[in-house]
Design a protein around this motif. Structure first.
Motif, PDB file in Angstrom:
ATOM      1  N   GLN A   1      -8.790 -12.044   2.723  1.00 19.66           N
ATOM      2  CA  GLN A   1      -9.178 -10.693   3.095  1.00 19.66           C
ATOM      3  C   GLN A   1     -10.595 -10.371   2.631  1.00 19.66           C
ATOM      4  O   GLN A   1     -11.362  -9.722   3.348  1.00 19.66           O
ATOM      5  CB  GLN A   1      -8.204  -9.667   2.519  1.00 19.66           C
ATOM      6  CG  GLN A   1      -8.400  -8.256   3.068  1.00 19.66           C
ATOM      7  CD  GLN A   1      -8.286  -8.197   4.575  1.00 19.66           C
ATOM      8  OE1 GLN A   1      -7.283  -8.610   5.144  1.00 19.66           O
ATOM      9  NE2 GLN A   1      -9.326  -7.696   5.249  1.00 19.66           N
TER      10      GLN A   1
ATOM     11  N   MET B   1     -12.956 -11.876   5.079  1.00 16.40           N
ATOM     12  CA  MET B   1     -13.010 -11.098   6.316  1.00 16.40           C
ATOM     13  C   MET B   1     -13.833  -9.829   6.138  1.00 16.40           C
ATOM     14  O   MET B   1     -14.535  -9.382   7.055  1.00 16.40           O
ATOM     15  CB  MET B   1     -11.596 -10.750   6.781  1.00 16.40           C
ATOM     16  CG  MET B   1     -10.731 -11.948   7.123  1.00 16.40           C
ATOM     17  SD  MET B   1     -11.395 -12.891   8.530  1.00 16.40           S
ATOM     18  CE  MET B   1     -10.185 -14.229   8.615  1.00 16.40           C
ATOM     19  N   ASP B   2     -13.770  -9.238   4.969  1.00 19.46           N
ATOM     20  CA  ASP B   2     -14.473  -7.975   4.708  1.00 19.46           C
ATOM     21  C   ASP B   2     -15.941  -8.179   4.340  1.00 19.46           C
ATOM     22  O   ASP B   2     -16.694  -7.199   4.258  1.00 19.46           O
ATOM     23  CB  ASP B   2     -13.780  -7.213   3.573  1.00 19.46           C
ATOM     24  CG  ASP B   2     -12.392  -6.720   3.958  1.00 19.46           C
ATOM     25  OD1 ASP B   2     -12.120  -6.593   5.169  1.00 19.46           O
ATOM     26  OD2 ASP B   2     -11.578  -6.471   3.040  1.00 19.46           O
ATOM     27  N   ASP B   3     -16.355  -9.410   4.109  1.00 19.18           N
ATOM     28  CA  ASP B   3     -17.698  -9.690   3.613  1.00 19.18           C
ATOM     29  C   ASP B   3     -18.720  -9.584   4.741  1.00 19.18           C
ATOM     30  O   ASP B   3     -18.669 -10.330   5.727  1.00 19.18           O
ATOM     31  CB  ASP B   3     -17.738 -11.087   2.995  1.00 19.18           C
ATOM     32  CG  ASP B   3     -18.974 -11.324   2.155  1.00 19.18           C
ATOM     33  OD1 ASP B   3     -20.085 -11.123   2.678  1.00 19.18           O
ATOM     34  OD2 ASP B   3     -18.833 -11.713   0.989  1.00 19.18           O
ATOM     35  N   ASP B   4     -19.662  -8.688   4.613  1.00 19.97           N
ATOM     36  CA  ASP B   4     -20.660  -8.472   5.664  1.00 19.97           C
ATOM     37  C   ASP B   4     -21.606  -9.661   5.839  1.00 19.97           C
ATOM     38  O   ASP B   4     -22.236  -9.798   6.897  1.00 19.97           O
ATOM     39  CB  ASP B   4     -21.483  -7.217   5.359  1.00 19.97           C
ATOM     40  CG  ASP B   4     -20.670  -5.940   5.502  1.00 19.97           C
ATOM     41  OD1 ASP B   4     -19.654  -5.968   6.227  1.00 19.97           O
ATOM     42  OD2 ASP B   4     -21.038  -4.926   4.875  1.00 19.97           O
TER      43      ASP B   4
ATOM     44  N   GLN C   1      -7.677 -11.882  13.012  1.00 18.82           N
ATOM     45  CA  GLN C   1      -8.120 -11.163  11.821  1.00 18.82           C
ATOM     46  C   GLN C   1      -9.647 -11.166  11.735  1.00 18.82           C
ATOM     47  O   GLN C   1     -10.271 -10.145  11.417  1.00 18.82           O
ATOM     48  CB  GLN C   1      -7.504 -11.807  10.572  1.00 18.82           C
ATOM     49  CG  GLN C   1      -7.674 -11.016   9.289  1.00 18.82           C
ATOM     50  CD  GLN C   1      -6.973 -11.670   8.114  1.00 18.82           C
ATOM     51  OE1 GLN C   1      -6.313 -12.702   8.259  1.00 18.82           O
ATOM     52  NE2 GLN C   1      -7.113 -11.084   6.934  1.00 18.82           N
ATOM     53  N   ALA C   2     -10.253 -12.314  12.031  1.00 20.66           N
ATOM     54  CA  ALA C   2     -11.710 -12.418  11.997  1.00 20.66           C
ATOM     55  C   ALA C   2     -12.351 -11.560  13.081  1.00 20.66           C
ATOM     56  O   ALA C   2     -13.345 -10.862  12.839  1.00 20.66           O
ATOM     57  CB  ALA C   2     -12.130 -13.880  12.155  1.00 20.66           C
TER      58      ALA C   2
ATOM     59  N   ALA D   1     -12.441  -8.063  12.274  1.00 19.17           N
ATOM     60  CA  ALA D   1     -13.459  -7.794  11.259  1.00 19.17           C
ATOM     61  C   ALA D   1     -14.872  -7.900  11.835  1.00 19.17           C
ATOM     62  O   ALA D   1     -15.859  -7.781  11.096  1.00 19.17           O
ATOM     63  CB  ALA D   1     -13.302  -8.760  10.089  1.00 19.17           C
TER      64      ALA D   1
ATOM     65  N   LYS E   1     -16.253 -10.590  13.482  1.00 17.10           N
ATOM     66  CA  LYS E   1     -16.878 -11.896  13.263  1.00 17.10           C
ATOM     67  C   LYS E   1     -16.564 -12.849  14.415  1.00 17.10           C
ATOM     68  O   LYS E   1     -15.463 -12.828  14.976  1.00 17.10           O
ATOM     69  CB  LYS E   1     -16.388 -12.486  11.938  1.00 17.10           C
ATOM     70  CG  LYS E   1     -16.659 -11.557  10.750  1.00 17.10           C
ATOM     71  CD  LYS E   1     -16.227 -12.159   9.439  1.00 17.10           C
ATOM     72  CE  LYS E   1     -16.291 -11.131   8.302  1.00 17.10           C
ATOM     73  NZ  LYS E   1     -17.586 -10.434   8.203  1.00 17.10           N
TER      74      LYS E   1
END
Length: 376
Positions: free
Chosen positions: A61, A64-67, A87-88, A91, A93
């Motif tokens: 997670q 996935m949250d990492d900008d 999921q990606a 987010a 990506k």
């Protein structure tokens, strides 16, 4: 994605056996920068990151949250491919996954629909089709060296992966088996060489209810088999060419060529599509024998991960050569072969894809460290 010198920040989800091959390639590709790794087993991700300066070990997670992460390289087991890809995409990506694109064509269609709605790009292994082996054969066909292609044979015969893989369970459940494990290499190569498939006929069987793990801490453990382990199929291409496919985890060995392509005026032996390189041999009509063709296309010294480079260098809005459309078409073809095997009927293929653009002979700036094969 942009111009060839743009750098794409990569985050890897899944730190199992296959990651080592990507890690040997990514540092050599100037278009890519690995910034993070994640795994459900946090310790495994930490062990990978410890050997890679500047690469962070994160939870799935957190990654996935990492900008900073722009593209997720999905190296999870096939059953998790769609879940992680979705999921990606949610987010924001891009996604590049190991083959197959998903465990089922239905799941894969959901991945492509989500990416299209979000304006994101999907890529998928195998990228072996971008190497000099398949691409030299592609050049020979495009140059008319065999005349009009008529047929092909594709053969993969081995006793099974439990002999060497320490955790081979996923090879012997639905979504695994020789066709969905090894078939992506062969079907993707056949589509690259001969174009998309319009219908298939299949037959399948399995010989054992269980397999014995041959290596690692689980050596000697019996695992159940719940999928077909020997599959044959005939692929009817839109061009009219016929490809015969045999994929087996039940055979001991074979001397058959991995792929042969036959045309009106010549025949080609195509190297193992699970490799990036290898000799392409041509027998001309009326010729004295087989001649080895000079390398004439593909990424020189390519290795697993070159598809990520090709994706990064693909113009915005264009389909990568190792893209979601090809991966989805190959998956539907394989799934339909299995469907035909169990119904006894010809199955029409609903999807199609463009024959991927040929790769010109390309030497990258920093390919010295790249290996020539992609076993796994």
């Amino acid at each position: 994605m942009g111009e060839p010198l743009n750098i794409l920040n990569i985050g890897i989800v899944g730190c199992g056996n296959i990651i080592a091959q990507y890690l040997s390639t990514l540092p050599s590709l100037e278009t890519l920068r690995l910034v993070a790794v994640a795994d459900l087993d946090v310790a495994r991700a930490e062990a990978v990151a410890a050997d890679l300066p500047g690469v962070r070990a994160l939870s799935v997670q957190e990654l996935m949250d990492d900008d900073e992460v722009q593209l997720v390289l999905n190296l999870t087991i096939p059953a998790a491919h769609a879940q992680v890809a979705l999921q990606a995409i949610a987010a924001g990506k891009h996604v590049y996954g190991e083959k197959p694109l998903a465990a089922t064509a239905e799941e894969a269609a959901g991945v492509l629909a989500a990416a299209a709605a979000a304006g994101l790009t999907v890529g998928c292994a195998p990228d072996t089709v971008l190497g000099t082996g398949t691409q030299t054969a592609r050049r020979a066909i495009d140059d008319g060296l065999i005349g009009r292609p008529i047929s092909a044979t594709a053969t993969m015969m081995c006793p099974g992966h439990e002999r060497w893989h320490p955790n081979p369970d996923f090879y012997y459940v639905p979504g695994g088996g020789p066709l969905l494990d090894m078939g992506p290499y062969y079907v993707s190569a056949l589509v690259t060489l001969l174009g998309p498939v319009k219908s298939v006929i299949g037959a399948a069987s399995y010989t054992r209810d269980s397999r014995t793990i041959g290596s690692g801490p689980r050596a000697g453990e019996e695992i159940p088999v719940s999928t077909d382990t020997h599959v044959s199929g005939v692929l009817i291409h839109e061009s009219g060419a016929l490809s015969t496919l045999v994929m087996s985890f039940d055979a001991v060995a074979t001397q058959a060529a991995n792929i042969e392509i036959h045309g009106e005026s010549g025949s080609l032996i195509v190297p193992d599509p699970n490799r990036f390189d290898g000799d392409v041999k041509l027998h001309r009509l009326g010729g004295d024998g087989w001649e080895t063709l000079p390398v004439s296309g593909g990424y020189v010294d390519g290795a697993r991960g070159i598809g990520l480079h090709d994706l990064a260098a693909t113009p915005v809005g264009a389909e990568p050569r190792a893209g979601g459309a090809l991966a989805f078409h190959a998956l539907e073809v394989m799934e339909s072969v299995l469907k035909s095997a169990h119904t006894g009927q010809l199955v029409d293929i609903a999807s199609t894809c463009s024959r991927p653009e040929a790769v010109p002979l390309t030497v990258l700036a920093a390919t010295d460290a790249l290996a020539g094969s992609a076993k796994g």
